[in-house]
Design an enzyme around this catalytic site. Structure first.
Site, short mmCIF file in Angstrom:
data_model
loop_
_atom_site.label_atom_id
_atom_site.label_comp_id
_atom_site.label_asym_id
_atom_site.label_seq_id
_atom_site.Cartn_x
_atom_site.Cartn_y
_atom_site.Cartn_z
N ARG A 11 -3.26 10.98 4.39
CA ARG A 11 -2.07 11.82 4.51
C ARG A 11 -1.13 11.69 3.31
O ARG A 11 -0.40 12.63 2.99
CB ARG A 11 -1.31 11.49 5.80
N ARG A 15 -8.61 0.05 4.50
CA ARG A 15 -7.62 0.99 3.97
C ARG A 15 -6.30 0.29 3.68
O ARG A 15 -5.53 0.75 2.83
CB ARG A 15 -7.36 2.13 4.96
N LYS A 64 0.83 -1.21 0.00
CA LYS A 64 0.00 0.00 0.00
C LYS A 64 0.87 1.26 0.00
O LYS A 64 0.68 2.17 -0.81
CB LYS A 64 -0.91 0.00 1.23
N ASN A 65 1.83 1.32 0.94
CA ASN A 65 2.63 2.54 1.08
C ASN A 65 3.52 2.78 -0.12
O ASN A 65 3.82 3.93 -0.46
CB ASN A 65 3.46 2.48 2.36
N ILE A 85 8.28 5.71 17.37
CA ILE A 85 7.98 6.41 16.13
C ILE A 85 6.80 7.36 16.29
O ILE A 85 6.88 8.53 15.98
CB ILE A 85 7.70 5.41 14.98
N ARG A 130 1.79 13.99 12.65
CA ARG A 130 2.72 13.65 11.56
C ARG A 130 2.81 14.88 10.67
O ARG A 130 2.24 14.92 9.58
CB ARG A 130 2.22 12.42 10.81
N PRO A 131 3.52 15.90 11.12
CA PRO A 131 3.53 17.17 10.40
C PRO A 131 4.23 17.07 9.05
O PRO A 131 5.04 16.17 8.81
CB PRO A 131 4.31 18.10 11.35
N VAL A 132 3.89 18.02 8.15
CA VAL A 132 4.46 18.01 6.81
C VAL A 132 5.57 19.04 6.67
O VAL A 132 6.03 19.31 5.57
CB VAL A 132 3.37 18.26 5.75
N ASP A 133 6.04 19.58 7.80
CA ASP A 133 7.05 20.63 7.70
C ASP A 133 8.34 20.13 7.04
O ASP A 133 9.02 20.89 6.35
CB ASP A 133 7.35 21.24 9.08
N LEU A 134 8.67 18.85 7.23
CA LEU A 134 9.90 18.32 6.61
C LEU A 134 9.76 18.28 5.09
O LEU A 134 10.74 18.50 4.36
CB LEU A 134 10.23 16.93 7.16
N CYS A 180 -4.37 12.89 12.64
CA CYS A 180 -4.07 11.47 12.60
C CYS A 180 -4.30 10.87 13.97
O CYS A 180 -3.83 11.40 14.97
CB CYS A 180 -2.63 11.24 12.15
N ASP A 203 4.54 -0.23 12.22
CA ASP A 203 3.29 -0.74 11.67
C ASP A 203 3.06 -2.23 11.98
O ASP A 203 2.03 -2.78 11.60
CB ASP A 203 3.23 -0.52 10.16
#
Length: 422
Positions: free
Chosen positions: A94, A400, A22-23, A330, A123-127, A118, A308
């Site tokens: 996400r 999902r 999936k990922n 994590i 799980r920020p998107v700043d990176l 989440c 996971d």
């Protein structure tokens, strides 16, 4: 809302085919935005998240056709008519943020909604954004959207991630393929899904070195062309189904499985008394003798033990001999399955990011509630080993990330069925 009914009934026997990851697929699909030529993915998993990404790409003007019962995705982005990834789609998943880098790299502009919250922690998107800024992107946050511009195209640069981030590595890697000059990603994620993405991009004409290590170098090219690429085996589905015979007894062969995808996980299984044997077609899994032993687990970025698989491993430890300690490094809030397992008679003590599990002889079936994707399947695994019936509610999470779980487990002898909701 559907539920899954599981009745514990002893050992499992047979083969379980493992789907494409999936990922990996959710990362490969946005790569179509990098080229006007077709990109075809084979071994695609049949999941609701894949449908969500399909809808997002189609909203941008990409063509996505599903073939061979959903296992082949034929995509083309020759005529994009929008560069706006709308909140109504992005909020559902996400991974939608992964369209940002490809659109910006190809056409010099993109507007992408910030993803929603989440359940398993921030799980920020700043990176992602800092990586694109290092390549010359001009970014502005307005009313919940990232407005990104690179009028003269992206420029190669050095991106040093302060934390290992799979998604940010993927976004930066795709963007860098069309950037001018050389880009170096330092402290990059090393996951097999990153390697799979790099291999696909290379088939499309990208110049990439170092994937699978913490430093990836990309030499930008003027354009990418079409390609056909098989999605790598889903290591999380693989690990999940490997745990089924470990919990229930019996012997199951996971078709398409590879030890290199789950090496740290296999080491913990071996310590617990579970045999994993490579075959010509996959991995054969069985208990070595009797009850499994308690082992400690610490989640880490690849090649460490996957976060996971933590919930599923906890389900195994609930009936292990002795006491185990599971440390989650994590994500915060990733022990929400523990109270549900305790409803089944498990002995679990959670303090912050650490869970101490004292194994019991047998779990008892009970109605339980799935809180997230991996938690849902951990409760199904626990139900396989429990006495009586376990009803797992809110399994929309399950759909999902797991393809036809009732069918796959049912084919090896599990008593499992989906109960249709109203």
């Amino acid at each position: 809302m559907d539920s899954i009914l599981v009745t514990g009934n002893g050992p499992l026997q047979g083969q379980i085919p493992i789907a494409g990851a999936k990922n990996a697929c959710l990362t490969l699909m946005p790569a179509t935005l990098l080229s006007e030529e077709p990109l075809t993915l084979t071994n695609a998993p049949r999941l609701s998240d894949i449908k969500t990404m399909t809808a997002l790409l189609q909203s941008l003007g990409a063509e996505v056709t599903t073939l061979q019962d959903g296992q082949v995705l034929a995509m083309s982005s020759h005529d994009l008519d929008s560069h706006v990834a709308d909140y109504d789609i992005v909020r559902k998943m996400r991974a939608s943020i992964l369209v940002l880098g490809p659109m910006l790299a190809r056409d010099g502009h993109a507007v992408v909604s910030l993803p929603g919250g989440c359940a398993i922690g921030a799980r920020p998107v700043d990176l992602h954004l800092k990586a694109l800024e290092a390549m010359g992107a001009e970014l502005e946050l307005k009313e919940g959207y990232v407005h990104a511009k690179a009028p003269g195209g992206l420029e190669g640069g050095v991106v040093e991630f302060p934390l290992v981030s799979v998604g940010a590595t993927e976004n930066a890697l795709m963007a860098a393929t069309l950037a001018k000059g050389s880009t170096v990603l330092k402290n990059a994620a090393r996951e097999p899904e990153i390697v799979d993405l790099a291999q696909c991009l290379r088939k499309m004409g990208a110049q990439i070195e170092g994937e699978g290590t913490s430093e990836i170098t990309i030499q930008g090219v003027d354009r990418l062309h079409g390609a056909t690429h098989p999605v790598v085996t889903d290591r999380i589905e693989l690990g999940t189904f490997m745990l089924a015979p470990a919990i229930c007894g019996g012997e199951v062969e996971c078709l398409g499985g590879r030890i290199d995808l789950v090496e740290a996980f296999c080491e913990r299984l071996d310590a617990a008394g579970v045999s994993v044997e490579e075959t010509d077609v996959g991995l054969k899994v069985a208990r070595k003798n009797g009850r499994v032993r308690a082992v400690d687990v610490v989640t880490e970025p690849f090649p460490g033990f996957p976060t996971d698989l933590q919930a599923q491993m906890m389900a195994l430890m609930c009936t292990a001999e002795g006491t185990s300690v599971l440390e989650e490094k994590i994500f915060e809030n990733r022990f929400m399955h523990a109270p549900e397992l305790m409803r089944m008679g498990a002995k679990i003590d959670v303090h912050g990011g650490t869970a101490t599990v004292t194994g019991v002889e047998r779990l008892k079936g009970a109605p339980v509630m799935a809180t997230d994707l991996r938690a849902s399947v951990s409760l199904i695994l626990a139900g396989l080993a429990a006495e009586g019936e376990t009803l797992v509610n809110r399994v929309y999470h399950l759909d999902r990330g797991y393809e036809r779980v009732e069918e796959k487990l049912g084919n090896v002898g599990a008593r499992i069925e989906r109960v249709q909701g109203e």
